[in-house]
Design an enzyme around this catalytic site. Sequence first.
Site, PDB file in Angstrom:
ATOM      1  N   HIS A 159     -12.260  71.691 -72.234  1.00  0.00           N
ATOM      2  CA  HIS A 159     -12.117  72.857 -73.116  1.00  0.00           C
ATOM      3  C   HIS A 159     -13.218  72.796 -74.160  1.00  0.00           C
ATOM      4  O   HIS A 159     -13.396  71.767 -74.810  1.00  0.00           O
ATOM      5  CB  HIS A 159     -10.753  72.876 -73.798  1.00  0.00           C
ATOM      6  CG  HIS A 159     -10.654  73.939 -74.856  1.00  0.00           C
ATOM      7  ND1 HIS A 159     -10.751  75.286 -74.554  1.00  0.00           N
ATOM      8  CD2 HIS A 159     -10.525  73.869 -76.205  1.00  0.00           C
ATOM      9  CE1 HIS A 159     -10.670  75.989 -75.678  1.00  0.00           C
ATOM     10  NE2 HIS A 159     -10.537  75.149 -76.693  1.00  0.00           N
ATOM     11  N   GLU A 161      -4.626  71.384 -79.335  1.00  0.00           N
ATOM     12  CA  GLU A 161      -4.702  72.213 -78.129  1.00  0.00           C
ATOM     13  C   GLU A 161      -4.509  71.411 -76.832  1.00  0.00           C
ATOM     14  O   GLU A 161      -4.964  71.829 -75.770  1.00  0.00           O
ATOM     15  CB  GLU A 161      -6.035  72.955 -78.083  1.00  0.00           C
ATOM     16  CG  GLU A 161      -6.137  74.031 -79.154  1.00  0.00           C
ATOM     17  CD  GLU A 161      -7.264  74.999 -78.853  1.00  0.00           C
ATOM     18  OE1 GLU A 161      -6.972  76.162 -78.561  1.00  0.00           O
ATOM     19  OE2 GLU A 161      -8.437  74.573 -78.893  1.00  0.00           O
ATOM     20  N   HIS A 201     -12.706  82.687 -78.736  1.00  0.00           N
ATOM     21  CA  HIS A 201     -12.367  81.270 -78.910  1.00  0.00           C
ATOM     22  C   HIS A 201     -13.311  80.350 -78.127  1.00  0.00           C
ATOM     23  O   HIS A 201     -14.049  79.578 -78.719  1.00  0.00           O
ATOM     24  CB  HIS A 201     -10.902  81.085 -78.483  1.00  0.00           C
ATOM     25  CG  HIS A 201     -10.391  79.686 -78.543  1.00  0.00           C
ATOM     26  ND1 HIS A 201      -9.059  79.382 -78.380  1.00  0.00           N
ATOM     27  CD2 HIS A 201     -11.002  78.496 -78.728  1.00  0.00           C
ATOM     28  CE1 HIS A 201      -8.883  78.074 -78.487  1.00  0.00           C
ATOM     29  NE2 HIS A 201     -10.057  77.524 -78.690  1.00  0.00           N
ATOM     30  N   HIS A 226     -16.077  75.292 -76.891  1.00  0.00           N
ATOM     31  CA  HIS A 226     -16.431  76.549 -77.569  1.00  0.00           C
ATOM     32  C   HIS A 226     -17.935  76.775 -77.401  1.00  0.00           C
ATOM     33  O   HIS A 226     -18.591  77.274 -78.311  1.00  0.00           O
ATOM     34  CB  HIS A 226     -16.071  76.476 -79.059  1.00  0.00           C
ATOM     35  CG  HIS A 226     -14.690  75.923 -79.301  1.00  0.00           C
ATOM     36  ND1 HIS A 226     -14.403  75.039 -80.304  1.00  0.00           N
ATOM     37  CD2 HIS A 226     -13.522  76.129 -78.634  1.00  0.00           C
ATOM     38  CE1 HIS A 226     -13.111  74.719 -80.252  1.00  0.00           C
ATOM     39  NE2 HIS A 226     -12.561  75.358 -79.251  1.00  0.00           N
TER      40      HIS A 226
END
Length: 269
Positions: free
Chosen positions: A129, A110, A200, A131
């Site tokens: 980034h 990613e 996500h 989760h």
Amino acid sequence: LLTPRFALPVALLCASALAAVTVAARQSAPVAASRQNPALIEDLVYANRILANQGVVDGFGHVSVRDDKNPSHFLMSSSMAPALVTTKDILEYDLEGAPIDAAGRAVYLERFIHAAIYRARPDVKAIVHSHSPAVIPFGVTGTILRPVFHMGAFLGEGAPIFEIRDAVSGPTDMLISDNKLGDALAHALGGHAVILLRGHGSTAVGNSIQQVVFRAFYTEVNAKLQAEAMAVGKVNFLTPEEAAKASKNLDTLAARPWELWKAQIGKIK
Ligand SMILES: [Zn+2]
């Protein structure tokens, strides 16, 4: 505030790191690696370790910084759990997400999240980034993540949500695994500080490593508090005007928790 670890079902975890691919150093027209700033690399390693220590990332998630010596490159670790990152694991990438010299190491699938946002937002110097679990419900219910207290003021009028189904036709694996999806994500982010990815996770941006770590941490805290507040009663959120004023104030304070979090980590390799 946050438990250091979250017990998430494996099925919820993004498969990106599992599916990390090895990208060999580019064969044609190699771009020379810039002379990287050792202090920036050290801060990036601390960011990885702090985000893991504070429960924002677990085995998954990643943080990057724009190269201060070459703004058309960014720095991020090879594909690994953030808690294990050392200075030797930091790789340099161009703004297409290609590693300059991965030397056989795996890279995050990613990485296009980072490349696309750096392309679209010259003001962005660092990206996280993750989760982080308390944020996930706000990506899937239509309830907007909004600032419930001053520490979440950077959420402004509310965090936008990226719907991957609008970006491509047909089902996806939910991951931002190419530049087309990265561009769609960056477009949805617009000028915001944080965007949620439906089903996500989330992505935070900032003008420094310190600011983006602060934002990633308090996005998770705000989400937890907002869910608690909504269970208690009708929520009186910060107005957009209050959020804008409080957010300016926060920008002067990002160094304080950073020093605390660094001290909790101690020396790094
Ligand atoms: Zn992900």
